[in-house]
Design a protein around this motif. Structure first.
Motif, PDB file in Angstrom:
ATOM      1  N   VAL A   1       0.759  -1.093   0.051  1.00  0.00           N
ATOM      2  CA  VAL A   1       0.093   0.108  -0.062  1.00  0.00           C
ATOM      3  C   VAL A   1       0.909   1.320   0.078  1.00  0.00           C
ATOM      4  O   VAL A   1       0.725   2.261  -0.640  1.00  0.00           O
ATOM      5  CB  VAL A   1      -1.096   0.032   1.041  1.00  0.00           C
ATOM      6  CG1 VAL A   1      -1.631   1.451   1.327  1.00  0.00           C
ATOM      7  CG2 VAL A   1      -2.065  -1.270   1.020  1.00  0.00           C
ATOM      8  N   VAL A   2       1.690   1.157   0.855  1.00  0.00           N
ATOM      9  CA  VAL A   2       2.640   2.601   0.801  1.00  0.00           C
ATOM     10  C   VAL A   2       3.455   2.567  -0.446  1.00  0.00           C
ATOM     11  O   VAL A   2       3.660   3.818  -0.828  1.00  0.00           O
ATOM     12  CB  VAL A   2       3.785   2.103   1.992  1.00  0.00           C
ATOM     13  CG1 VAL A   2       4.978   3.391   1.864  1.00  0.00           C
ATOM     14  CG2 VAL A   2       3.116   2.227   3.416  1.00  0.00           C
ATOM     15  N   ASP A   3       4.074   1.684  -1.036  1.00  0.00           N
ATOM     16  CA  ASP A   3       4.710   1.840  -2.421  1.00  0.00           C
ATOM     17  C   ASP A   3       3.745   2.068  -3.334  1.00  0.00           C
ATOM     18  O   ASP A   3       4.090   3.191  -4.401  1.00  0.00           O
ATOM     19  CB  ASP A   3       5.285   0.335  -2.606  1.00  0.00           C
ATOM     20  CG  ASP A   3       6.484   0.757  -3.799  1.00  0.00           C
ATOM     21  OD1 ASP A   3       7.531   0.987  -3.433  1.00  0.00           O
ATOM     22  OD2 ASP A   3       5.893   0.456  -4.923  1.00  0.00           O
ATOM     23  N   LEU A   4       2.530   1.860  -3.309  1.00  0.00           N
ATOM     24  CA  LEU A   4       1.740   2.012  -4.417  1.00  0.00           C
ATOM     25  C   LEU A   4       1.321   3.453  -4.369  1.00  0.00           C
ATOM     26  O   LEU A   4       1.276   4.289  -5.352  1.00  0.00           O
ATOM     27  CB  LEU A   4       0.303   1.229  -4.419  1.00  0.00           C
ATOM     28  CG  LEU A   4      -0.756   1.371  -5.286  1.00  0.00           C
ATOM     29  CD1 LEU A   4      -0.225   1.212  -6.525  1.00  0.00           C
ATOM     30  CD2 LEU A   4      -2.080   0.701  -5.041  1.00  0.00           C
ATOM     31  N   VAL A   5       1.046   4.078  -3.045  1.00  0.00           N
ATOM     32  CA  VAL A   5       0.571   5.249  -2.964  1.00  0.00           C
ATOM     33  C   VAL A   5       1.738   6.288  -3.297  1.00  0.00           C
ATOM     34  O   VAL A   5       1.582   7.337  -3.892  1.00  0.00           O
ATOM     35  CB  VAL A   5       0.364   5.797  -1.350  1.00  0.00           C
ATOM     36  CG1 VAL A   5       0.293   6.948  -1.163  1.00  0.00           C
ATOM     37  CG2 VAL A   5      -1.066   4.966  -0.951  1.00  0.00           C
ATOM     38  N   GLU A   6       3.114   6.014  -2.940  1.00  0.00           N
ATOM     39  CA  GLU A   6       3.976   6.534  -3.298  1.00  0.00           C
ATOM     40  C   GLU A   6       4.489   6.950  -4.872  1.00  0.00           C
ATOM     41  O   GLU A   6       4.824   7.811  -5.377  1.00  0.00           O
ATOM     42  CB  GLU A   6       5.547   6.030  -2.540  1.00  0.00           C
ATOM     43  CG  GLU A   6       6.762   6.853  -2.854  1.00  0.00           C
ATOM     44  CD  GLU A   6       7.774   6.215  -2.120  1.00  0.00           C
ATOM     45  OE1 GLU A   6       8.986   6.747  -2.345  1.00  0.00           O
ATOM     46  OE2 GLU A   6       7.611   5.303  -1.490  1.00  0.00           O
ATOM     47  N   ASN A   7       4.258   5.676  -5.506  1.00  0.00           N
ATOM     48  CA  ASN A   7       4.448   5.662  -6.844  1.00  0.00           C
ATOM     49  C   ASN A   7       3.212   5.895  -7.964  1.00  0.00           C
ATOM     50  O   ASN A   7       3.338   6.046  -8.968  1.00  0.00           O
ATOM     51  CB  ASN A   7       5.029   4.375  -7.314  1.00  0.00           C
ATOM     52  CG  ASN A   7       6.251   3.976  -6.929  1.00  0.00           C
ATOM     53  OD1 ASN A   7       7.087   5.053  -6.568  1.00  0.00           O
ATOM     54  ND2 ASN A   7       6.511   2.882  -6.457  1.00  0.00           N
ATOM     55  N   MET A   8       2.054   6.065  -7.197  1.00  0.00           N
ATOM     56  CA  MET A   8       0.908   6.409  -7.960  1.00  0.00           C
ATOM     57  C   MET A   8       0.774   7.641  -9.104  1.00  0.00           C
ATOM     58  O   MET A   8       0.550   7.485 -10.336  1.00  0.00           O
ATOM     59  CB  MET A   8      -0.449   6.421  -7.279  1.00  0.00           C
ATOM     60  CG  MET A   8      -1.696   6.662  -7.917  1.00  0.00           C
ATOM     61  SD  MET A   8      -1.780   5.132  -8.945  1.00  0.00           S
ATOM     62  CE  MET A   8      -2.098   3.840  -7.627  1.00  0.00           C
ATOM     63  N   ASP A   9       1.494   8.704  -8.744  1.00  0.00           N
ATOM     64  CA  ASP A   9       1.741   9.768  -9.527  1.00  0.00           C
ATOM     65  C   ASP A   9       2.576   9.457 -10.562  1.00  0.00           C
ATOM     66  O   ASP A   9       2.349   9.725 -11.685  1.00  0.00           O
ATOM     67  CB  ASP A   9       2.127  10.864  -8.751  1.00  0.00           C
ATOM     68  CG  ASP A   9       3.332  10.755  -7.899  1.00  0.00           C
ATOM     69  OD1 ASP A   9       3.720   9.528  -7.832  1.00  0.00           O
ATOM     70  OD2 ASP A   9       4.042  11.736  -7.813  1.00  0.00           O
ATOM     71  N   LYS A  10       3.429   8.860 -10.444  1.00  0.00           N
ATOM     72  CA  LYS A  10       4.492   8.254 -11.586  1.00  0.00           C
ATOM     73  C   LYS A  10       3.839   7.599 -12.501  1.00  0.00           C
ATOM     74  O   LYS A  10       4.060   7.553 -13.795  1.00  0.00           O
ATOM     75  CB  LYS A  10       5.779   7.617 -10.970  1.00  0.00           C
ATOM     76  CG  LYS A  10       6.386   8.402  -9.971  1.00  0.00           C
ATOM     77  CD  LYS A  10       7.602   7.572  -9.408  1.00  0.00           C
ATOM     78  CE  LYS A  10       8.341   8.347  -8.184  1.00  0.00           C
ATOM     79  NZ  LYS A  10       7.598   8.652  -7.240  1.00  0.00           N
TER      80      LYS A  10
END
Length: 366
Positions: free
Chosen positions: A30-39
């Motif tokens: 979840v943390v990684d997905l939230v961090e990379n979602m904008d990319k």
């Protein structure tokens, strides 16, 4: 009775370990997905590619979450025994804490061995697949902020040319701690260039190196000539650009133990300072044994507090895991800078916490 107790402890440990692993992997995901979602959105990455990206990420998430899960499993296994007075009953029956810890330590040994082979195969291949997806779909944003700085990278443009870089800044197109090896068709080293710094010249489309040394070797691997310079010079015969470093460079996390060991040995044979890569090499083994050391430390820590041992252990687990990773990082930094031997620096965290665990196990009531 002893065998039943062993089975009971192992089964409880495995159950808690499985639940903790699932929880930690979910948090990391979840943390990684939230961090990379904008990319992903900026690069218009298809949903199925994002799914593939995180499927390849699962082995890495499991690997980094395993020591924390082992710590939680140990704390809850011993803590629940203490809370239910089962630990007191076992001791009253003549079973010492040492004997109670044996099945947990055996589980930790198996987990540590499995962790090494897991990391050496699935994690490295998963990281390579992730890098391929980043290279193909995140190229628009990666050079800006996705990978602004990389450390300890290896680039092999052909069978005759290998370059190792300690640190690379993509925004400034500068590399530090550069080692280039030129091989003949038989794989023997012909020439080596060591440079303190290297930067890209846009106007000429070439690299310039500063404070460098050029060495030549014969077929027997003996150094024949060496040229040192504190100035700078342009390399016109090097066929790679900054885009190649961002696209094709391999980090130690993407190499198996044998691949990294081969590269470290090649650097050592060539007389190149290989301490940074050697620290990462030994770190692959020491990190796997983290699981065993954590069990050795956690068992007496929780058992020392029979009243409220579970709550105490849960609170201390955060402190322990962050302290452990801090010692690992501290040891790596000492090794990278040549302050400490690479082997010792890679094992510093394990040594410190192993000593702490042995001291706790010695003083705790058996």
């Amino acid at each position: 009775m002893i065998k039943r107790i062993d089975t009971y402890l192992i089964w409880r440990f495995i159950q808690t370990l499985a639940f903790a692993l699932i929880a930690f992997m979910g948090i990391f995901l979840v943390v990684d997905l939230v961090e990379n979602m904008d990319k992903f959105i900026d690069s218009e990455v298809p949903k199925e590619i994002i799914l593939q990206y995180y499927l390849h990420s699962l082995p890495w998430f499991l690997n980094i979450g395993l020591p924390m899960a082992v710590l939680v499993a140990t704390i809850f296994t011993i803590g629940i025994l203490s809370k239910r007075n089962e630990l007191t009953a076992m001791k009253s029956s003549g079973i010492s804490l040492y004997r109670i810890a044996v099945p947990l330590l055996l589980c930790a040994v198996l987990v540590s061995a499995g962790s090494f082979f897991w990391e050496d195969n699935l994690v490295t291949s998963g990281n390579q697949a992730r890098r391929d997806i980043e290279k193909e779909y995140l190229r628009k944003t990666r050079n800006k902020h996705y990978r602004e700085r990389r450390n300890n990278i290896i680039l092999q443009k052909s069978n005759q040319f290998v370059i190792g870089i300690e640190r690379y800044q993509s925004s400034r197109q500068r590399a530090y701690g550069v080692t280039m090896q030129f091989l003949n068709k038989g794989g023997e080293l012909q020439k080596r260039i060591d440079a303190n710094r290297m930067y890209w010249q846009e106007d000429s489309g070439s690299w310039k190196i500063m404070n460098y040394a050029i060495r030549s070797f014969n077929l027997d691997g003996e150094e024949t000539t060496v040229f040192h310079s504190t100035g700078d010079t342009t390399l016109d015969d090097i066929r790679f650009e900054p885009a190649d470093i961002s696209r094709e460079a391999i980090s130690p996390e993407e190499m198996s133990f044998s691949e990294l060991q081969l590269f470290v040995n090649e650097l050592a044979t060539s007389g190149v300072d290989n301490r940074r890569w050697e620290v990462n090499l030994h770190g692959k083994i020491s990190f796997a044994f983290t699981n065993l050391i954590i069990v050795l430390f956690a068992v007496p820590m929780v058992a020392s507090r029979p009243q409220g041992g579970l709550a105490f252990g849960a609170g201390m687990s955060i402190f322990v895991i962050f302290g452990y990773y801090a010692f690992i990082r501290f040891g790596q930094t000492l090794g990278y800078n040549g302050v400490m031997d690479p082997v010792l620096s890679a094992w510093l965290g394990n040594i410190v916490f192993a000593i702490g665990g042995i001291i706790l196990l010695f003083f705790v009531r058996k």
